[in-house]
Design a protein around this motif. Structure first.
Motif, PDB file in Angstrom:
ATOM      1  N   LEU A  89       0.925  -1.206  -0.050  1.00  0.00           N
ATOM      2  CA  LEU A  89       0.044  -0.086  -0.074  1.00  0.00           C
ATOM      3  C   LEU A  89       0.914   1.257  -0.072  1.00  0.00           C
ATOM      4  O   LEU A  89       2.147   1.482   0.698  1.00  0.00           O
ATOM      5  CB  LEU A  89      -0.938  -0.101   1.174  1.00  0.00           C
ATOM      6  N   LYS A  90       0.548   2.145  -0.792  1.00  0.00           N
ATOM      7  CA  LYS A  90       1.325   3.575  -1.049  1.00  0.00           C
ATOM      8  C   LYS A  90       1.426   4.326   0.473  1.00  0.00           C
ATOM      9  O   LYS A  90       2.334   4.650   0.622  1.00  0.00           O
ATOM     10  CB  LYS A  90       0.617   4.157  -2.030  1.00  0.00           C
ATOM     11  N   GLU A  91       0.361   4.290   1.210  1.00  0.00           N
ATOM     12  CA  GLU A  91       0.508   5.114   2.120  1.00  0.00           C
ATOM     13  C   GLU A  91       1.496   4.423   3.317  1.00  0.00           C
ATOM     14  O   GLU A  91       2.133   5.004   4.081  1.00  0.00           O
ATOM     15  CB  GLU A  91      -0.910   5.156   3.148  1.00  0.00           C
ATOM     16  N   ILE A  92       1.371   3.119   3.426  1.00  0.00           N
ATOM     17  CA  ILE A  92       2.337   2.309   4.305  1.00  0.00           C
ATOM     18  C   ILE A  92       3.713   2.588   3.494  1.00  0.00           C
ATOM     19  O   ILE A  92       4.682   2.500   4.393  1.00  0.00           O
ATOM     20  CB  ILE A  92       2.010   0.796   4.232  1.00  0.00           C
ATOM     21  N   GLU A  93       3.959   2.364   2.365  1.00  0.00           N
ATOM     22  CA  GLU A  93       5.383   2.536   1.621  1.00  0.00           C
ATOM     23  C   GLU A  93       5.713   3.887   2.061  1.00  0.00           C
ATOM     24  O   GLU A  93       7.053   3.946   2.414  1.00  0.00           O
ATOM     25  CB  GLU A  93       5.155   2.340   0.332  1.00  0.00           C
ATOM     26  N   ASP A  94       4.828   4.947   2.336  1.00  0.00           N
ATOM     27  CA  ASP A  94       5.605   6.211   2.302  1.00  0.00           C
ATOM     28  C   ASP A  94       6.150   6.321   3.760  1.00  0.00           C
ATOM     29  O   ASP A  94       7.007   7.134   4.021  1.00  0.00           O
ATOM     30  CB  ASP A  94       4.407   7.195   1.937  1.00  0.00           C
ATOM     31  N   VAL A  95       5.208   5.722   4.916  1.00  0.00           N
ATOM     32  CA  VAL A  95       5.855   5.934   6.147  1.00  0.00           C
ATOM     33  C   VAL A  95       7.045   5.021   6.262  1.00  0.00           C
ATOM     34  O   VAL A  95       8.089   5.419   6.972  1.00  0.00           O
ATOM     35  CB  VAL A  95       4.635   5.341   7.070  1.00  0.00           C
ATOM     36  N   VAL A  96       6.913   3.882   5.639  1.00  0.00           N
ATOM     37  CA  VAL A  96       8.088   3.194   5.729  1.00  0.00           C
ATOM     38  C   VAL A  96       9.616   3.612   5.090  1.00  0.00           C
ATOM     39  O   VAL A  96      10.436   4.028   5.921  1.00  0.00           O
ATOM     40  CB  VAL A  96       8.015   1.645   5.007  1.00  0.00           C
ATOM     41  N   THR A  97       9.358   4.419   3.990  1.00  0.00           N
ATOM     42  CA  THR A  97      10.331   5.214   3.575  1.00  0.00           C
ATOM     43  C   THR A  97      10.587   6.413   4.557  1.00  0.00           C
ATOM     44  O   THR A  97      12.007   6.522   4.596  1.00  0.00           O
ATOM     45  CB  THR A  97       9.922   6.070   2.166  1.00  0.00           C
ATOM     46  N   GLY A  98       9.663   7.048   4.903  1.00  0.00           N
ATOM     47  CA  GLY A  98       9.970   8.153   6.009  1.00  0.00           C
ATOM     48  C   GLY A  98      10.823   7.465   7.184  1.00  0.00           C
ATOM     49  O   GLY A  98      11.669   8.405   7.805  1.00  0.00           O
ATOM     50  N   VAL A  99      10.481   6.443   8.043  1.00  0.00           N
ATOM     51  CA  VAL A  99      11.154   6.094   8.977  1.00  0.00           C
ATOM     52  C   VAL A  99      12.438   5.589   8.719  1.00  0.00           C
ATOM     53  O   VAL A  99      13.458   5.863   9.556  1.00  0.00           O
ATOM     54  CB  VAL A  99      10.420   4.568   9.569  1.00  0.00           C
ATOM     55  N   GLU A 100      12.728   5.064   7.647  1.00  0.00           N
ATOM     56  CA  GLU A 100      14.125   4.580   7.218  1.00  0.00           C
ATOM     57  C   GLU A 100      14.960   5.600   6.923  1.00  0.00           C
ATOM     58  O   GLU A 100      16.225   5.390   6.914  1.00  0.00           O
ATOM     59  CB  GLU A 100      14.119   3.540   5.786  1.00  0.00           C
ATOM     60  N   LYS A 101      14.577   6.928   6.355  1.00  0.00           N
ATOM     61  CA  LYS A 101      15.372   8.272   6.442  1.00  0.00           C
ATOM     62  C   LYS A 101      15.716   8.601   7.530  1.00  0.00           C
ATOM     63  O   LYS A 101      16.649   9.419   7.823  1.00  0.00           O
ATOM     64  CB  LYS A 101      14.411   9.230   5.288  1.00  0.00           C
ATOM     65  N   LEU A 102      14.524   8.852   8.676  1.00  0.00           N
ATOM     66  CA  LEU A 102      14.763   9.531   9.929  1.00  0.00           C
ATOM     67  C   LEU A 102      15.642   8.685  10.683  1.00  0.00           C
ATOM     68  O   LEU A 102      16.186   9.163  11.683  1.00  0.00           O
ATOM     69  CB  LEU A 102      13.330   9.532  10.372  1.00  0.00           C
ATOM     70  N   TYR A 103      15.370   7.319  10.683  1.00  0.00           N
ATOM     71  CA  TYR A 103      16.224   6.625  11.949  1.00  0.00           C
ATOM     72  C   TYR A 103      17.594   6.738  12.022  1.00  0.00           C
ATOM     73  O   TYR A 103      18.180   6.838  12.818  1.00  0.00           O
ATOM     74  CB  TYR A 103      15.947   4.844  11.620  1.00  0.00           C
ATOM     75  N   PRO A 104      18.267   6.660  10.698  1.00  0.00           N
ATOM     76  CA  PRO A 104      19.739   7.014  11.052  1.00  0.00           C
ATOM     77  C   PRO A 104      20.227   8.204  11.443  1.00  0.00           C
ATOM     78  O   PRO A 104      21.248   8.265  12.309  1.00  0.00           O
ATOM     79  CB  PRO A 104      20.410   6.716   9.562  1.00  0.00           C
ATOM     80  N   VAL A 105      19.528   9.163  11.152  1.00  0.00           N
ATOM     81  CA  VAL A 105      19.787  10.823  11.531  1.00  0.00           C
ATOM     82  C   VAL A 105      19.393  10.636  13.296  1.00  0.00           C
ATOM     83  O   VAL A 105      20.256  11.172  13.845  1.00  0.00           O
ATOM     84  CB  VAL A 105      18.671  11.799  11.005  1.00  0.00           C
TER      85      VAL A 105
END
Length: 354
Positions: free
Chosen positions: A258-274
Motif C-alpha cells: 500500500l502506497k500510504e504504508i510505503e511512504d511511512v516506511v520510507t520516512g522511517v528509514e530516512k529518519l532512523y539513521p539521523v
C-alpha cells in the motif's frame, strides 16, 4: 506484516455455471430479462468505475475504500433484484439457502480479519506518534526514546497477523462454491442464481485484492474466469487483470504494498539513521533532522486518515452482509420447519457471528 514471496498461486478457474442457459435470457419473460439486464448493466458500470487512470492508484487506501463502497452497492443491488423478482424465501430451493448462509459466514469472517489488520496497523501508528512526540520535546533522552519508538514500528509492521493469514483459506473455500446449484424449472431461480454468481465473483475478486494489499503478498489473489455471456464479464476480466497485475508486480521484492504504508516506511528509514547518530552526541545536522521529521509527520497523518476511512467502509460492508443474513433468517422463521432445519445447519453462534 508478512513480506514472504510465495509462489504464484491462483484459485481454480471457474467458467459459466449456467451452461444450460444457451443464450442469456433464454426462456425468460420480457420482465425477467429486463430485470436481469438492468442488474448486469449496473454491475458492469460499477466495475468500470473501479479502474483507476493511474495503475499505481490501485494500491492505495482510496482505491480500497472505493472497492468496498462498490461492494456495498452491489450487495444492495441484489436485494433490490430479489424484491423485484417477487420470489418469496419460502419458494427458494434449500440448496440456494444453504449456499447463501454458508457464504455469508465466510464473508463475515473475512471482514473480521480485515478489521483486525486495520486495528493492528492503527496500533503501529502509535509508535510513530510517540517517535514524533519525542523529537519535539526538550528531554536529553529524546533521541533515545525516538529511536526506541521507531524500532517498535519496524518490528510491528514486519510482523504477521494470524487472522489475516487464516482468511486466505476462507477465500479459497469461497471460490470453490462459485459454481452454484443448477436451476431446472424456475425462470426466477435462474435469474437469481445468475445474479448471485456475479455478486460472488466480484466479492471474491475485491476481497482477494484487499487481502493482498494488506498482507504485502500476492498469494491470496484470485483469478476468476468469467464467461463473456455476462454483460459485465468483459469489464470484470479487464479490471481483474489490471488490478492483479499491478499487485503482483508491486510485491516482487517490495517491502510494502500500500502506497500510504510505503511512504511511512520510507520516512522511517530516512529518519532512523539521523536519530541514531544523534543519540549521546546531540543533534547533528538540524536541517536534515527537521526535514526527515516533517516528512514522516505528513506521511503518518495521511496513513492515519486513510486507515480511519477504510475501517469505516469495512465495518459498513460487515453490516450489509450481516443485515442480509438476518433478513433471510427472519423470513425463514415464518416457514417454521424450514427455519428449524436451517438453524441446525447454520448456528447463529458460529465462528463469525458470535
Amino acid at each position: 506484516m508478512s513480506r514472504s514471496q510465495d509462489p504464484h498461486k491462483t484459485f481454480l478457474p471457474f467458467g459459466n455455471p449456467f451452461r444450460m442457459m444457451k443464450a442469456k435470457g433464454s426462456n425468460l419473460s420480457p420482465k425477467l430479462l429486463d430485470l436481469l439486464n438492468t442488474f448486469e448493466e449496473t454491475l458492469s458500470a460499477r466495475l468500470n468505475k473501479l479502474k483507476p487512470a493511474n495503475k499505481k492508484d490501485v494500491l492505495s487506501f482510496s482505491w480500497m475504500k472505493a472497492a468496498i463502497e462498490s461492494l456495498c452497492g452491489i450487495h444492495a443491488d441484489i436485494k433490490v433484484l430479489i424484491t423485484a423478482l417477487e420470489l418469496p424465501v419460502c419458494d427458494w430451493d434449500d440448496k440456494w439457502i444453504d449456499v447463501y448462509l454458508d457464504n455469508s459466514v465466510k464473508l463475515l469472517d473475512i471482514c473480521i480479519a480485515f478489521t483486525s489488520e486495520i486495528s493492528r496497523l492503527k496500533q503501529g501508528r502509535l509508535f510513530l506518534q510517540c517517535a514524533l512526540h519525542s523529537l519535539t520535546g526538550a528531554s536529553s533522552n529524546k533521541f533515545v526514546s525516538a529511536r526506541s519508538s521507531l524500532d517498535g514500528w519496524r518490528k510491528h509492521v514486519g510482523s504477521k497477523n494470524p487472522k489475516l493469514e487464516n482468511c486466505f483459506s476462507v477465500m479459497e473455500s469461497l471460490a470453490r462454491t462459485l459454481d452454484l446449484p443448477k436451476i431446472k424449472n424456475s425462470s426466477k431461480g435462474k435469474v437469481l442464481m445468475r445474479a448471485m454468481y456475479g455478486v460472488k465473483a466480484v466479492t471474491l475478486f475485491v476481497c482477494s485484492a484487499f487481502a493482498a494489499a494488506l498482507s504485502g503478498s500476492a498469494k491470496s489473489l484470485s483469478d476468476v474466469q468469467v464467461s463473456e455471456t455476462y454483460l459485465w464479464g468483459e469489464t470484470f476480466a479487464d479490471l481483474q487483470t489490471f488490478v492483479n497485475t499491478e499487485i503482483r508486480n508491486s510485491t516482487n521484492g517490495s517491502f510494502a504494498v500500500l502506497k500510504e504504508i510505503e511512504d511511512v516506511v520510507t520516512g522511517v528509514e530516512k529518519l532512523y539513521p539521523v536519530v541514531r547518530d544523534c543519540v549521546g552526541v546531540g543533534p547533528v545536522g538540524d536541517e536534515e533532522l527537521m526535514k526527515c521529521t516533517l516528512d514522516l509527520e505528513k506521511s503518518t497523518e495521511k496513513f492515519a486518515d486513510g486507515l480511519n476511512l477504510l475501517g469505516k467502509e469495512v465495518d459498513g460492508f460487515f453490516q450489509v452482509v450481516l443485515t442480509g443474513r438476518d433478513a433471510l433468517l427472519c423470513n425463514l422463521r415464518v416457514g417454521g420447519d424450514v427455519f428449524d432445519q436451517m438453524r441446525t445447519n447454520h448456528r447463529l453462534d458460529g465462528q463469525a457471528v458470535r
